[in-house]
Design a protein around this motif. Structure first.
Motif, PDB file in Angstrom:
ATOM      1  N   ALA A  88       0.833  -1.207   0.000  1.00  0.00           N
ATOM      2  CA  ALA A  88       0.000   0.000   0.000  1.00  0.00           C
ATOM      3  C   ALA A  88       0.870   1.260   0.000  1.00  0.00           C
ATOM      4  CB  ALA A  88      -0.936   0.001   1.209  1.00  0.00           C
ATOM      5  N   ILE A  89       1.953   1.263   0.786  1.00  0.00           N
ATOM      6  CA  ILE A  89       2.777   2.477   0.810  1.00  0.00           C
ATOM      7  C   ILE A  89       3.567   2.627  -0.491  1.00  0.00           C
ATOM      8  CG2 ILE A  89       4.899   1.690   1.944  1.00  0.00           C
ATOM      9  CD1 ILE A  89       4.637   4.315   3.662  1.00  0.00           C
ATOM     10  N   THR A  90       3.898   1.525  -1.154  1.00  0.00           N
ATOM     11  CA  THR A  90       4.565   1.673  -2.459  1.00  0.00           C
ATOM     12  C   THR A  90       3.612   2.343  -3.449  1.00  0.00           C
ATOM     13  OG1 THR A  90       4.000  -0.547  -3.281  1.00  0.00           O
ATOM     14  CG2 THR A  90       6.090  -0.328  -2.118  1.00  0.00           C
ATOM     15  N   ASP A  91       2.330   2.013  -3.362  1.00  0.00           N
ATOM     16  CA  ASP A  91       1.337   2.691  -4.215  1.00  0.00           C
ATOM     17  C   ASP A  91       1.235   4.172  -3.857  1.00  0.00           C
ATOM     18  OD1 ASP A  91       0.766   0.338  -5.575  1.00  0.00           O
ATOM     19  OD2 ASP A  91      -1.071  -0.074  -4.430  1.00  0.00           O
ATOM     20  N   GLU A  92       1.238   4.476  -2.568  1.00  0.00           N
ATOM     21  CA  GLU A  92       1.186   5.876  -2.140  1.00  0.00           C
ATOM     22  C   GLU A  92       2.399   6.651  -2.640  1.00  0.00           C
ATOM     23  OE1 GLU A  92       0.387   6.406   2.058  1.00  0.00           O
ATOM     24  OE2 GLU A  92      -0.899   4.621   2.020  1.00  0.00           O
ATOM     25  N   ILE A  93       3.562   6.030  -2.561  1.00  0.00           N
ATOM     26  CA  ILE A  93       4.781   6.685  -3.044  1.00  0.00           C
ATOM     27  C   ILE A  93       4.662   6.929  -4.540  1.00  0.00           C
ATOM     28  CG2 ILE A  93       7.258   6.361  -3.439  1.00  0.00           C
ATOM     29  CD1 ILE A  93       7.291   4.862  -0.677  1.00  0.00           C
ATOM     30  N   SER A  94       4.193   5.930  -5.278  1.00  0.00           N
ATOM     31  CA  SER A  94       4.028   6.086  -6.726  1.00  0.00           C
ATOM     32  C   SER A  94       3.065   7.222  -7.061  1.00  0.00           C
ATOM     33  CB  SER A  94       3.533   4.784  -7.351  1.00  0.00           C
ATOM     34  OG  SER A  94       4.531   3.792  -7.277  1.00  0.00           O
ATOM     35  N   ASN A  95       1.973   7.304  -6.349  1.00  0.00           N
ATOM     36  CA  ASN A  95       1.013   8.391  -6.583  1.00  0.00           C
ATOM     37  C   ASN A  95       1.612   9.735  -6.190  1.00  0.00           C
ATOM     38  OD1 ASN A  95      -0.974   6.642  -7.556  1.00  0.00           O
ATOM     39  ND2 ASN A  95      -1.807   6.301  -5.511  1.00  0.00           N
ATOM     40  N   TRP A  96       2.330   9.784  -5.093  1.00  0.00           N
ATOM     41  CA  TRP A  96       2.913  11.029  -4.613  1.00  0.00           C
ATOM     42  C   TRP A  96       3.958  11.579  -5.584  1.00  0.00           C
ATOM     43  CZ3 TRP A  96       8.035  11.604  -2.609  1.00  0.00           C
ATOM     44  CH2 TRP A  96       8.295  12.884  -2.140  1.00  0.00           C
ATOM     45  N   VAL A  97       4.830  10.714  -6.120  1.00  0.00           N
ATOM     46  CA  VAL A  97       5.876  11.227  -7.021  1.00  0.00           C
ATOM     47  C   VAL A  97       5.280  11.827  -8.287  1.00  0.00           C
ATOM     48  CG1 VAL A  97       7.743   9.763  -6.137  1.00  0.00           C
ATOM     49  CG2 VAL A  97       6.416   9.008  -8.131  1.00  0.00           C
ATOM     50  N   GLU A  98       4.070  11.435  -8.632  1.00  0.00           N
ATOM     51  CA  GLU A  98       3.404  12.039  -9.788  1.00  0.00           C
ATOM     52  C   GLU A  98       3.130  13.523  -9.561  1.00  0.00           C
ATOM     53  OE1 GLU A  98       2.912  10.776 -12.812  1.00  0.00           O
ATOM     54  OE2 GLU A  98       3.905   8.935 -12.147  1.00  0.00           O
ATOM     55  N   THR A  99       3.087  13.948  -8.312  1.00  0.00           N
ATOM     56  CA  THR A  99       2.814  15.350  -7.983  1.00  0.00           C
ATOM     57  C   THR A  99       4.083  16.195  -7.884  1.00  0.00           C
ATOM     58  OG1 THR A  99       2.933  15.123  -5.557  1.00  0.00           O
ATOM     59  CG2 THR A  99       0.816  14.578  -6.638  1.00  0.00           C
ATOM     60  N   LEU A 100       5.240  15.571  -7.917  1.00  0.00           N
ATOM     61  CA  LEU A 100       6.496  16.310  -7.744  1.00  0.00           C
ATOM     62  C   LEU A 100       6.758  17.226  -8.931  1.00  0.00           C
ATOM     63  CD1 LEU A 100       8.951  13.627  -6.318  1.00  0.00           C
ATOM     64  CD2 LEU A 100       7.617  15.332  -5.070  1.00  0.00           C
ATOM     65  N   ASP A 101       7.350  18.364  -8.628  1.00  0.00           N
ATOM     66  CA  ASP A 101       7.814  19.252  -9.687  1.00  0.00           C
ATOM     67  C   ASP A 101       9.186  19.806  -9.297  1.00  0.00           C
ATOM     68  OD1 ASP A 101       7.404  21.567  -7.996  1.00  0.00           O
ATOM     69  OD2 ASP A 101       5.325  21.647  -8.643  1.00  0.00           O
ATOM     70  N   VAL A 102       9.843  20.407 -10.266  1.00  0.00           N
ATOM     71  CA  VAL A 102      11.210  20.896 -10.086  1.00  0.00           C
ATOM     72  C   VAL A 102      11.276  21.921  -8.953  1.00  0.00           C
ATOM     73  CG1 VAL A 102      13.101  22.148 -11.206  1.00  0.00           C
ATOM     74  CG2 VAL A 102      11.846  20.391 -12.467  1.00  0.00           C
ATOM     75  N   GLU A 103      10.281  22.782  -8.865  1.00  0.00           N
ATOM     76  CA  GLU A 103      10.284  23.827  -7.842  1.00  0.00           C
ATOM     77  C   GLU A 103      10.248  23.227  -6.436  1.00  0.00           C
ATOM     78  OE1 GLU A 103       8.082  23.874 -10.517  1.00  0.00           O
ATOM     79  OE2 GLU A 103       9.311  25.293 -11.643  1.00  0.00           O
ATOM     80  N   TRP A 104       9.368  22.247  -6.227  1.00  0.00           N
ATOM     81  CA  TRP A 104       9.283  21.622  -4.903  1.00  0.00           C
ATOM     82  C   TRP A 104      10.596  20.926  -4.565  1.00  0.00           C
ATOM     83  CZ3 TRP A 104       9.709  16.892  -2.526  1.00  0.00           C
ATOM     84  CH2 TRP A 104       9.221  16.812  -1.208  1.00  0.00           C
ATOM     85  N   LEU A 105      11.132  20.180  -5.518  1.00  0.00           N
ATOM     86  CA  LEU A 105      12.381  19.456  -5.282  1.00  0.00           C
ATOM     87  C   LEU A 105      13.539  20.395  -4.978  1.00  0.00           C
ATOM     88  CD1 LEU A 105      12.021  16.774  -8.071  1.00  0.00           C
ATOM     89  CD2 LEU A 105      12.101  16.323  -5.607  1.00  0.00           C
ATOM     90  N   ALA A 106      13.513  21.598  -5.529  1.00  0.00           N
ATOM     91  CA  ALA A 106      14.596  22.565  -5.335  1.00  0.00           C
ATOM     92  C   ALA A 106      14.591  23.180  -3.939  1.00  0.00           C
ATOM     93  CB  ALA A 106      14.515  23.666  -6.382  1.00  0.00           C
ATOM     94  N   GLY A 107      13.500  23.055  -3.217  1.00  0.00           N
ATOM     95  CA  GLY A 107      13.405  23.642  -1.885  1.00  0.00           C
ATOM     96  C   GLY A 107      14.045  22.774  -0.820  1.00  0.00           C
ATOM     97  N   ASP A 108      14.017  23.275   0.394  1.00  0.00           N
ATOM     98  CA  ASP A 108      14.548  22.552   1.548  1.00  0.00           C
ATOM     99  C   ASP A 108      13.411  21.992   2.389  1.00  0.00           C
ATOM    100  OD1 ASP A 108      17.194  23.138   0.923  1.00  0.00           O
ATOM    101  OD2 ASP A 108      17.261  24.915   2.211  1.00  0.00           O
ATOM    102  N   LEU A 109      13.739  20.968   3.165  1.00  0.00           N
ATOM    103  CA  LEU A 109      12.812  20.395   4.126  1.00  0.00           C
ATOM    104  C   LEU A 109      13.475  20.432   5.493  1.00  0.00           C
ATOM    105  CD1 LEU A 109      10.100  18.802   4.606  1.00  0.00           C
ATOM    106  CD2 LEU A 109      11.502  16.738   4.430  1.00  0.00           C
ATOM    107  N   THR A 110      12.768  20.925   6.471  1.00  0.00           N
ATOM    108  CA  THR A 110      13.233  20.903   7.851  1.00  0.00           C
ATOM    109  C   THR A 110      12.357  19.924   8.618  1.00  0.00           C
ATOM    110  OG1 THR A 110      13.971  23.200   7.712  1.00  0.00           O
ATOM    111  CG2 THR A 110      13.615  22.302   9.920  1.00  0.00           C
ATOM    112  N   TRP A 111      12.976  19.050   9.401  1.00  0.00           N
ATOM    113  CA  TRP A 111      12.237  18.045  10.152  1.00  0.00           C
ATOM    114  C   TRP A 111      12.946  17.782  11.475  1.00  0.00           C
ATOM    115  CZ3 TRP A 111      15.996  16.849   6.773  1.00  0.00           C
ATOM    116  CH2 TRP A 111      16.901  15.851   7.115  1.00  0.00           C
ATOM    117  N   THR A 112      12.194  17.191  12.374  1.00  0.00           N
ATOM    118  CA  THR A 112      12.729  16.767  13.662  1.00  0.00           C
ATOM    119  C   THR A 112      12.845  15.252  13.626  1.00  0.00           C
ATOM    120  OG1 THR A 112      11.683  18.645  14.737  1.00  0.00           O
ATOM    121  CG2 THR A 112      12.355  16.821  16.158  1.00  0.00           C
ATOM    122  N   SER A 113      13.937  14.737  14.153  1.00  0.00           N
ATOM    123  CA  SER A 113      14.187  13.299  14.154  1.00  0.00           C
ATOM    124  C   SER A 113      13.067  12.548  14.876  1.00  0.00           C
ATOM    125  CB  SER A 113      15.530  12.995  14.813  1.00  0.00           C
ATOM    126  OG  SER A 113      15.524  13.434  16.158  1.00  0.00           O
TER     127      SER A 113
END
Length: 184
Positions: A88-113
């Motif tokens: 199920a999560i592999t399907d979610e990942i596949s669906n999610w990557v369809e939404t990726l664009d160059v602008e989003w990928l170029a940004g940063d992500l901040t997260w807490t461990s």
């Protein structure tokens, strides 16, 4: 980074995860749970770890919550439940990557461990690359453990994912042009 790369890696992840579970299903539950000296000890726990990491990163990327019990603790004790959740999560990942664009990928992500002890910031493209690299790393460990059990998962090379579609991809049979894994 070209989002098409991540779409290809998501197709690879889906293909390999399915093949991995098909092969693992040939083992008994005891064989899957046997400590084989891997970092997460068994095939079963290594599969759980891949699911854990996928869910942690997808939470960071999308904000969706996933149930888990922490690093190194199996999410699912039952193999069939683990398989269903992982596919199920592999399907979610596949669906999610369809939404990726160059602008989003170029940004940063901040997260807490996961343990809440440190905050980090990295480029999103690097973290998405890590998601797929991490899966491949641990699938490689599992294919070694399967090999030690006398099971061969077959060809695992990215260029030979069957049914690749897209502007720059080609369809391949399970073993391209009748080649064996040794020929590739």
């Amino acid at each position: 980074m070209d989002p098409e790369l991540y779409r290809a890696l998501a197709r690879y992840n889906s293909w390999m995860t399915g093949r991995l579970y098909e092969t693992c299903a040939e083992l008994s539950d005891a064989q899957r749970r046997e400590d084989r000296g891997a970092f997460f000890k068994s095939i079963h726990s290594t599969l759980n770890h891949i699911l854990f990491a996928d869910s942690v990163w997808m939470n960071r990327f999308t904000g969706r919550s996933y149930a888990h019990r922490g690093m190194g603790v199996d999410i699912h004790d039952d193999f069939d439940a683990l398989r269903q959740a992982h596919l199920a999560i592999t399907d979610e990942i596949s669906n999610w990557v369809e939404t990726l664009d160059v602008e989003w990928l170029a940004g940063d992500l901040t997260w807490t461990s996961s343990d809440g002890k440190r905050t980090s910031t990295r480029p999103r493209w690097l973290l998405v690359s890590h998601l797929f690299n991490h899966q491949t790393h641990h699938r490689g460990q599992i294919t070694t453990m399967l090999s030690q059990c006398g099971l061969d998962i077959g060809v695992t090379d990215l260029p030979f994912v069957p049914e690749q579609t897209g502007a720059h991809t080609t369809k391949f049979a399970d073993t391209p042009n009748g080649q064996s894994a040794a020929d590739i």
